[in-house]
Scaffold this active site. Structure first.
Site, PDB file in Angstrom:
ATOM      1  N   CYS A 185      92.645  96.717 -10.381  1.00 42.46           N
ATOM      2  CA  CYS A 185      92.346  96.989 -11.444  1.00 42.46           C
ATOM      3  C   CYS A 185      90.407  96.516 -11.616  1.00 42.46           C
ATOM      4  O   CYS A 185      90.081  95.476 -11.126  1.00 42.46           O
ATOM      5  CB  CYS A 185      93.515  96.044 -12.183  1.00 42.46           C
ATOM      6  SG  CYS A 185      94.989  96.551 -12.504  1.00 42.46           S
ATOM      7  N   LYS A 245      90.477  99.468  -3.619  1.00 43.39           N
ATOM      8  CA  LYS A 245      89.740  98.763  -3.071  1.00 43.39           C
ATOM      9  C   LYS A 245      90.519  97.275  -3.077  1.00 43.39           C
ATOM     10  O   LYS A 245      90.208  97.356  -2.056  1.00 43.39           O
ATOM     11  CB  LYS A 245      88.829  99.135  -3.785  1.00 43.39           C
ATOM     12  CG  LYS A 245      87.374  98.089  -2.920  1.00 43.39           C
ATOM     13  CD  LYS A 245      86.727  99.758  -1.803  1.00 43.39           C
ATOM     14  CE  LYS A 245      85.887  98.637  -0.787  1.00 43.39           C
ATOM     15  NZ  LYS A 245      86.386  99.122   0.622  1.00 43.39           N
TER      16      LYS A 245
HETATM   17  C1  G6P Z   1      92.890  97.278   0.252  1.00 46.47           C
HETATM   18  C2  G6P Z   1      92.270  98.119   1.067  1.00 46.47           C
HETATM   19  C3  G6P Z   1      91.028  98.782   2.182  1.00 46.47           C
HETATM   20  C4  G6P Z   1      91.012  96.812   3.040  1.00 46.47           C
HETATM   21  C5  G6P Z   1      91.667  95.343   2.116  1.00 46.47           C
HETATM   22  C6  G6P Z   1      91.469  94.276   2.262  1.00 46.47           C
HETATM   23  O1  G6P Z   1      93.742  97.542   0.856  1.00 46.47           O
HETATM   24  O2  G6P Z   1      92.291  99.626   0.442  1.00 46.47           O
HETATM   25  O3  G6P Z   1      90.281  99.201   2.616  1.00 46.47           O
HETATM   26  O4  G6P Z   1      90.896  97.317   4.024  1.00 46.47           O
HETATM   27  O5  G6P Z   1      92.444  96.103   1.134  1.00 46.47           O
HETATM   28  O6  G6P Z   1      90.583  94.335   1.211  1.00 46.47           O
HETATM   29  P1  G6P Z   1      88.940  93.309   1.816  1.00 46.47           P
HETATM   30  O7  G6P Z   1      88.421  93.208   0.472  1.00 46.47           O
HETATM   31  O8  G6P Z   1      89.707  91.748   1.947  1.00 46.47           O
HETATM   32  O9  G6P Z   1      88.645  93.132   3.594  1.00 46.47           O
END
Ligand code: G6P
Length: 611
Positions: A2, A606
């Site tokens: 969000c 994301k």
């Molecule tokens: C979400 C995103 C992934 C990412 C994960 C961890 O699932 O879609 O691409 O690897 O979160 O996010 P971070 O910001 O902690 O690396």
């Protein structure tokens, strides 16, 4: 997870500006969107909301100087217009990023009808009720706020009442929140946070509040960070901060962020994902741009501990798995890698002698954040590797190392992952230096040469070769990937990349594990991506080939077992970094051939700021 964004300014373009800013936050969620604006006539708040992606929207808004909006990743309540934010309850209009875990308990205390199934509308209801109650207690002479009749509002007094009401409201919330609030008849926008990010952008006569900086980078790069349990009221160029626990007024330092607007734009690339893949030409060099002192300070946290955990989610977790190999190989240290969501069983081993390392692009992922918060309470030493320097994890950590990849907008993490790997590699060398086994400079030289090789290799011809392979593969219904050593976690990462953007079921295994079960799934023509060309991996590839598999080798040298070969340069100990890049390109083109938007895969977001 969000995106929320607000503007309080002096021109009449607030609606348009919020629309444009929200488009830049869409990577945080794209199930639905909504905007609330204060029509010039102060008492009228207009709400516009729709299901679907905001990027497709182009529309005019009535003149307004204050507005806020929300791009949603649904948690409570389906993807419907009613559940889209903003929510209006009584005099309160609100958007929320986070989760109000105990909302049902509070909701049942209301007799009023709710319009949505969301937890967020309950926050609006509680706030509205609390404002009315405080007004009654204070025998408020401002009937507008008490919800009765008409009258002039004393803005200063109103601000105090609303701050009180916000504090009273958030006391009821178990979970995480970042909220933006309008109250009918009251100037300005109120915001508060606990656990979910909120950053203020300070323009000349306008103030912005957003979940992430790119929303307002077009207007200002001067920011104030709102911390947990803080709230703020903004009106045009003014901002008043208060701590929600101590109720003290806080002065904030203006910080200039080094990001430029074009870094958060696609430029000449059709999608952020491919732009960010190509940015790896220089992000890896930037990731290792830390001086020895900083690296040694971080590595010292490990030195004085007798247990180390790396916690992360998603792609960052696969990076953590690579880091586990790096520490074992380079500094002879055993670190335990656990997906953050699986940590609770292991937290009994965390104490003041434990080092907990978080790897995270956003620095906000809720599962990781919660492990850090609990570990901090047990006095563990916290080290965070994040891309967002101002993130919650960076601020909570004892030591923070920035990966310096610049804004990453595509949901699928690419440049952040390779930067994290490079920094973890260097950290293992710093650990080795403290242990007298090696020198940081040895690691830095390997990475410099890796960065140079990647710079040379990432060119349109290389992309075209991989695109041709994607053309042959895109109709497939399943795909296998194998690797060994650091290429095993990279096989897992390759599978994530392919699944999340092309929706092709991709299964990854340690090369030697394949024959213990998964090989039963191999049929004539089944595509298998083989990372590496060492003797053992080639022997595993041969086992696959003799069962009919079609082998796509991603390796430093060609082999007769490969039906297709994607060349990767020899990068010494940093091979995992170089090997994942061609698979990122492959995943991107598989998505394109399948007619999908690789930047915004279905059901994903994301930054996952909810558990
Ligand atoms: C979400 C995103 C992934 C990412 C994960 C961890 O699932 O879609 O691409 O690897 O979160 O996010 P971070 O910001 O902690 O690396």
């Amino acid at each position: 997870m969000c995106g929320i964004f607000a503007i309080s300014g002096t021109d009449d373009q607030a609606g348009q500006k919020v629309l444009a800013g929200l488009k830049k936050l869409e990577y945080r969620g794209y199930d639905s969107w909504g905007i609330a604006l204060k029509y010039r006539e102060k008492n009228e708040v207009i709400i516009k909301k729709e299901v679907g992606k905001i990027s497709n929207i182009d529309q005019e808004f009535p003149p307004a100087q204050e507005a806020f909006g929300h791009s949603r990743w649904a948690t409570h309540g389906g993807v419907t217009k009613e559940n889209a934010h903003p929510h209006k309850f009584g005099k309160v209009t609100l958007v929320h990023n986070g989760i109000f875990e105990n909302y049902l308990e509070e909701k049942k205390l209301f007799t009023e009808k709710f319009l949505s199934e969301t937890d967020s509308e309950v926050i609006a209801a509680l706030l509205d009720k609390n404002i009315a109650e405080i007004c009654t207690q204070k025998q408020c002479i401002f009937p507008l706020l008490a919800g009765e009749g008409e009258g002039e509002v004393d803005q200063e007094f109103a601000k105090k009442i609303i701050f009180d009401a916000i504090v009273k409201t958030v006391e009821k919330i178990e979970g995480r929140f970042a909220i933006l609030v309008f109250v009918d008849g009251v100037d300005g926008i109120f915001a508060a946070r606990r656990g979910s990010p909120l950053i203020l952008g300070r323009g000349k006569n306008e103030t912005f509040i957003a979940s992430d900086i790119p929303a307002f980078l077009k207007y200002t790069n001067v920011v104030n960070y709102l911390d947990d349990d803080e709230m703020v009221w903004v009106h045009q160029g003014e901002a008043v901060y208060q701590n929600m626990k101590s109720r003290e007024i806080i002065q904030k330092r203006d910080i200039e962020v080094p990001w430029k607007e074009e870094q958060a734009e696609k430029g000449d690339f059709p999608h952020f994902m491919i732009k960010e893949i190509f940015e790896q030409k220089d992000t890896i060099a930037r990731a290792i741009n830390h001086d020895d002192e900083e690296l040694l300070k971080a590595a010292k946290l490990l030195e004085n501990c007798n247990g180390a955990y790396i916690v992360a989610c998603g792609t960052a977790h696969k990076v953590a798995m690579v880091a586990e190999y790096y520490f074992a190989r380079i500094s002879g240290r055993k670190v335990n890698v656990v997906p953050a969501s699986e940590m609770p069983d292991f937290e009994r081993f965390i104490n003041e002698k434990t080092a907990v390392i978080a790897i995270s692009q956003s620095g906000e992922t809720a599962d990781v954040m919660e492990v850090l918060e609990r570990s901090k309470k047990k006095s563990a030493k916290i080290l965070a590797l994040t891309n967002v320097e101002s993130s919650s994890m960076a601020r909570l950590a004892d030591v923070h190392l920035a990966i310096n990849a610049g804004p990453e907008k595509a949901v699928a993490s690419t440049k952040a992952a390779t930067s994290q790997m490079a920094l973890a590699f260097l950290l293992a060398y710093a650990d080795a230096e403290i242990r007298g086994i090696s020198k940081i400079n040895v690691g830095r030289e390997i990475l410099r040469s890796t960065a140079g090789i990647i710079n040379d290799n990432l060119n349109p011809r290389y992309e075209e070769h991989i695109r041709e392979i994607a053309r042959k593969l895109f109709p497939e219904e399943k795909l296998f990937i194998i690797g060994r050593g650091t290429l095993y976690p990279m096989a897992l990462e390759a599978a994530i990349k392919i699944q999340e953007v092309s929706y092709i079921p991709a299964l990854a295994f340690a090369a030697g594990e394949l024959k213990h079960g998964p090989i039963a799934l191999i049929e004539n023509g089944t595509p298998c991506i083989v990372l590496g060309s060492d003797l053992e991996t080639i022997s595993n590839a041969t086992e696959l080939k003799s069962r009919g598999a079609r082998i796509i080798g991603v390796a430093t040298k060609n082999d007769e077992v490969f039906d297709e070969w994607i060349r990767v340069a020899d990068c010494d100990g940093a091979q995992a970094i170089a090997s994942v890049i061609p698979v990122q390109i492959l995943a991107y083109h598989l998505a394109i051939f399948r007619g999908l938007d690789p930047d915004m895969p279905r059901n994903l977001a994301k930054s996952v700021t909810v558990k």
